[in-house]
Scaffold this motif. Structure first.
Motif, PDB file in Angstrom:
ATOM      1  N   HIS A 207      -1.198   2.905   0.271  1.00 55.56           N
ATOM      2  CA  HIS A 207      -1.696   3.828   1.278  1.00 55.56           C
ATOM      3  C   HIS A 207      -0.625   4.861   1.639  1.00 55.56           C
ATOM      4  CE1 HIS A 207      -3.043   5.160   5.331  1.00 55.56           C
ATOM      5  NE2 HIS A 207      -4.249   4.998   4.818  1.00 55.56           N
TER       6      HIS A 207
ATOM      7  N   GLU B 171       0.666   4.251   9.466  1.00 51.05           N
ATOM      8  CA  GLU B 171       0.788   5.581  10.061  1.00 51.05           C
ATOM      9  C   GLU B 171       2.212   6.127  10.016  1.00 51.05           C
ATOM     10  OE1 GLU B 171      -0.596   5.136  14.012  1.00 51.05           O
ATOM     11  OE2 GLU B 171      -2.663   4.652  13.444  1.00 51.05           O
TER      12      GLU B 171
ATOM     13  N   ARG C 135      -0.986   8.976   1.042  1.00 50.26           N
ATOM     14  CA  ARG C 135      -0.995   9.959   2.140  1.00 50.26           C
ATOM     15  C   ARG C 135       0.276  10.794   2.191  1.00 50.26           C
ATOM     16  NH1 ARG C 135       1.770   7.724   6.652  1.00 50.26           N
ATOM     17  NH2 ARG C 135       2.246   5.496   6.391  1.00 50.26           N
TER      18      ARG C 135
END
Length: 321
Positions: free
Chosen positions: A94, A67, A98
């Protein structure tokens, strides 16, 4: 940019790891620098040994890195390059997918390469490992000579102090020149080393103080508004233009013209942040001559326009005036 995850694995390099901690983990709010949610993460929480015989106790697993706005990859020992932890590679893929920032220090670039996120991109690593990277990953355009490379939202850097240059570059992109200068002053390092500078230079220290080019460089910084030429600078250094250009590149790792162009951009950034001067006035003060030339150099160097930069980074007092 609010959160930063720094990935460490067994055998991590302490100095390069410390670079990320210094750049993103220190509370400098007393000087107007925003704090980051900075966390050190590892695939298997617990004791993570360094390559120098001491260990780090890391509590966090990789969850936070999925995140984080920035994922920093610290150096990886060469014996791990052919068999990297798939969990770390998944985090890197990832992050790239993103649109998070990815920043590798030194051989941490091998993690990015193994994850496939550098395919078709330009990248760098420590000059000692550049040939190895090019051989292992021929699909990557490996530049062995520069301090750091930004390709999109991926930044790869060379060894040791070049990692700090790369971190300051990212901070400058996200926070602006003035706040980054504040951070650099706290670190007692120069904030203006450009990524295109050489990884190593011919003369790290001048042979004698009388031969140092620092007084000439300081004079140039005070006179950026003028049409500075190599001939002018060489005359102040009491050298021929050819000798001056050769010595300058040996001492600064770049040509006089490239160095001047970068200093003018940095000066323009600060004026855009701190004043309400028009673009023509800023261009004149920085030595670009016209707003059109300023825009061209801004777009080429920073990938944005002066107007957009000011809208994002203008100080409150300047914006309100």
């Amino acid at each position: 940019m609010e959160s930063v995850a720094c990935i460490v694995i067994p055998g991590f390099a302490p100095f390069e790891f410390g670079v990320a901690c210094e750049a993103f983990g220190i509370d400098r709010s007393d000087q107007g620098v925003p704090n980051f949610d900075f966390r050190v993460v590892t695939p298997d929480p617990g004791i993570v040994p360094s390559k120098l015989g001491f260990s780090l106790n890391v509590d966090a697993d990789l969850s936070f890195a999925y995140e984080a706005d920035v994922v920093v990859v610290s150096p990886v020992p060469h014996e791990y390059w052919a068999d990297l932890d798939e969990r770390v590679l998944d985090v890197v893929r990832h992050a790239a997918a993103r649109g998070a920032w990815l920043l590798s220090v030194c051989s941490g670039s091998f993690v990015l390469a193994a994850a496939g996120v550098l395919d078709g991109r330009r990248a760098t690593t420590h000059w000692m490992y550049a040939d190895r990277m090019a051989a292992m990953y021929p699909q990557i355009d490996v530049d062995p000579d520069v301090l750091y490379v930004q390709d999109g939202r991926i930044i790869t850097s060379a060894g040791t102090a070049a990692g700090l240059d790369a971190c300051l570059h990212l901070l400058r992109l996200e926070l602006g020149a003035e706040i980054t200068n504040t951070i650099a002053r706290r670190m007692v390092v120069p904030p203006q080393r450009d990524g295109g500078q050489a990884q190593f230079i011919g003369s790290p220290l001048p042979v004698t103080a009388s031969l140092s080019l620092a007084p000439v460089a300081d004079w140039a910084l005070q006179n950026l508004c003028g049409e500075l030429t190599v001939e002018q600078l060489a005359a102040r250094a009491h050298m021929s233009p050819r000798t001056f250009a050769r010595r300058f590149k040996a001492d600064y790792g770049t040509t006089p013209a490239a160095w001047l162009a970068r200093q003018r951009i940095i000066h323009a950034q600060r004026l855009l942040e701190q004043t309400d001067l028009g673009l023509d006035a800023i261009a004149a003060d920085c030595g670009f001559g016209s707003a059109a030339v300023l825009r061209q150099n801004f777009a080429r160097t920073l990938g944005t326009t002066p107007t957009a930069y000011r809208a994002r980074f203008a100080c409150v007092d300047a914006a309100a005036s």
